[in-house]
Design an enzyme around this catalytic site. Sequence first.
Site, short mmCIF file in Angstrom:
data_model
loop_
_atom_site.label_atom_id
_atom_site.label_comp_id
_atom_site.label_asym_id
_atom_site.label_seq_id
_atom_site.Cartn_x
_atom_site.Cartn_y
_atom_site.Cartn_z
N GLU A 113 0.91 -1.16 -0.08
CA GLU A 113 0.01 0.18 0.19
C GLU A 113 0.99 1.15 0.18
O GLU A 113 2.13 1.08 0.09
CB GLU A 113 -0.96 -0.10 1.25
CG GLU A 113 -1.99 -1.07 1.17
CD GLU A 113 -2.91 -0.83 2.36
OE1 GLU A 113 -3.00 -0.20 3.08
OE2 GLU A 113 -3.94 -1.98 2.28
N HIS A 228 -8.92 9.81 3.43
CA HIS A 228 -8.51 8.74 2.61
C HIS A 228 -8.90 9.30 1.08
O HIS A 228 -9.94 9.74 0.91
CB HIS A 228 -9.29 7.46 2.89
CG HIS A 228 -8.76 6.16 2.35
ND1 HIS A 228 -9.14 5.91 0.88
CD2 HIS A 228 -8.23 5.22 2.69
CE1 HIS A 228 -8.55 4.89 0.65
NE2 HIS A 228 -8.06 4.27 1.85
N ARG A 274 -0.82 9.22 1.53
CA ARG A 274 -2.26 9.45 1.55
C ARG A 274 -2.61 11.11 1.44
O ARG A 274 -3.49 11.42 0.61
CB ARG A 274 -3.16 9.09 2.50
CG ARG A 274 -3.49 7.49 2.47
CD ARG A 274 -4.14 7.24 3.70
NE ARG A 274 -4.22 5.73 3.22
CZ ARG A 274 -4.71 4.84 4.18
NH1 ARG A 274 -5.26 5.14 5.26
NH2 ARG A 274 -4.69 3.51 3.95
N HIS A 335 -10.94 10.01 7.36
CA HIS A 335 -10.69 8.42 7.53
C HIS A 335 -10.20 7.93 8.87
O HIS A 335 -10.47 7.14 9.42
CB HIS A 335 -9.71 8.14 6.50
CG HIS A 335 -9.31 6.51 6.24
ND1 HIS A 335 -10.35 5.66 6.29
CD2 HIS A 335 -8.32 5.70 6.50
CE1 HIS A 335 -9.95 4.20 6.23
NE2 HIS A 335 -8.47 4.39 6.46
N ARG A 370 -0.52 8.58 9.55
CA ARG A 370 -0.65 7.09 9.77
C ARG A 370 0.04 6.46 8.42
O ARG A 370 -0.72 6.75 7.32
CB ARG A 370 -1.71 6.71 10.23
CG ARG A 370 -1.83 5.35 10.49
CD ARG A 370 -3.18 4.89 11.16
NE ARG A 370 -4.22 5.01 10.16
CZ ARG A 370 -4.65 4.25 9.15
NH1 ARG A 370 -4.04 3.17 8.96
NH2 ARG A 370 -5.80 4.53 8.65
#
Length: 521
Positions: A113, A228, A274, A335, A370
């Site tokens: 990811e 997100h 992100r 998110h 994060r």
Amino acid sequence: METETVDFLIIGSGVAGLRAAIELAPHGNVLVATKDMLSESSTEYAQGGIAVALSDEDKVGIHFEDTLNAGDGLCNEDAVKILVEEGPERILELISWGAEFDKEGTKLDFTIEAAHSRKRVLHARGDSTGKELERVLLNKVRSFPSVKKYPFAFTVDLIIKDGECWGAYILKDRKMTAVIARATILCTGGAGQIFARTTNPMVATGDGMAIAFRAGAQLEDMEFIQFHPTSLYSQYAPQFLLSEAMRGEGAILRNINKEPFMKNYHRDAELAPRDIVSRAIISEMVKTESSHVYLDMTHLEKDFVRKRFPQIYSTCLRYNVDITNELIPVSPAAHYIMGGVKTDINGVANIRGLYAAGEVACTGVHGANRLASNSLLEGLVYGARTGRAALEERNALRITHYDTAQYAPAYHTIPEHDEIRMTLRKLMWDRVGIIRCGESLKEAREKLSEWAFILDKVFYTRRELELKNMLTVAMMITEAASLRKGSVGAHYRSDFPEKGKDWKKHIALSREDDRIKHSLT
Ligand code: SIN
């Protein structure tokens, strides 16, 4: 009011709460209280997976570096070290309790990811990783007779006596009970519902942060909200997360003119961090005057897509989008909150007897942003650690008789609470969302203060109690975002696009004589 006494009170039943309960169950009686069904938490909806350095090509040191890089210079390195070092043991233990992660042949299958430099994300049933964790942890918890469960029980406030936490007031079936506990552990998850667009379930209303703040706890890093990049965007469908793992498997972002654009923003394109992907999407939406962009999987093998993302495939199909054949309309959504109740690396808050773990807590493990799929791991690692730390309170004799007459609230009602909730969510999305500035934050603060009359009232209904908590947390996010005059990680200010002076400092907020006190550490 009735009184109930337990050794350990855990508020919340996601991964952190259940893992803490498992740690504590052999040592005393445990009560897990949660405002909805036991399985209703952000954990249940987690798709992409759980990051852990267990593959042949990975090392904990590389996971450590990737986490620090995503955190943009603000991670607590000790907390990250604990996460990556204790993570593998927590996962192996979970497998020994029956967790079934997807495999390639006989070996665990790891995916990649954004911002991971190795394939390290385990997944279960394709895109239902959270469900699998919740299943296994709930089964394990059910095996301990010492753990009592209270579903549909709303924690209204903490019981604070002489500056220490003695448990909580819990409303169940319109009856308030004072639950007296040696240790109270908040595991209530996040606050995504404060924003009009969110991937979070309805339960994520920031309750733990708000009740801790009211009790005098410090909230830290509240300005850092992760958006997100890809949530389903359709007038006819609910907001629904489209896992980052889709981009990990090769999905491409295209603007409304069907042009790919991520290479213009970052060398890692679709797999950039992100915050960068979310801002790039907003920028393309502004440029093309559209309300969404597209996620494209149509070049991938159809059978692979259906098997790898069964839940996403069937959910989108229900809303007339066949992800194997069509572009998927997406836009960013709130998110995850990196900030929360400030704790040390053992989940200990600044009030004796109070602990926090998981998304509600802020150990500093995520810094300003994060790393994808680190949150389930955080819940496991810090849920277990916090449980162990709470054991210390087992023999402490600090709690004596508690006179419930000290708490006799008058119950109120706000007929227009649903309208306020909707306006608040829209305000936070428009003014305190992905891109903020002094002007937008000032507008938000002014509007939020018009509802301050809600803050000192007690209500009977969940919706009203949630609204009070949402307002408290919205105020703290706006306050911290106004104080940070710079852009770091997920916090972006168009009037201060550089990191700015003192950017390494963390902002902690607490309540002092009904005012908000700031401290920089
Ligand atoms: C996702 O599947 O994209 C969400 C995973 C995460 O937020 O860590």
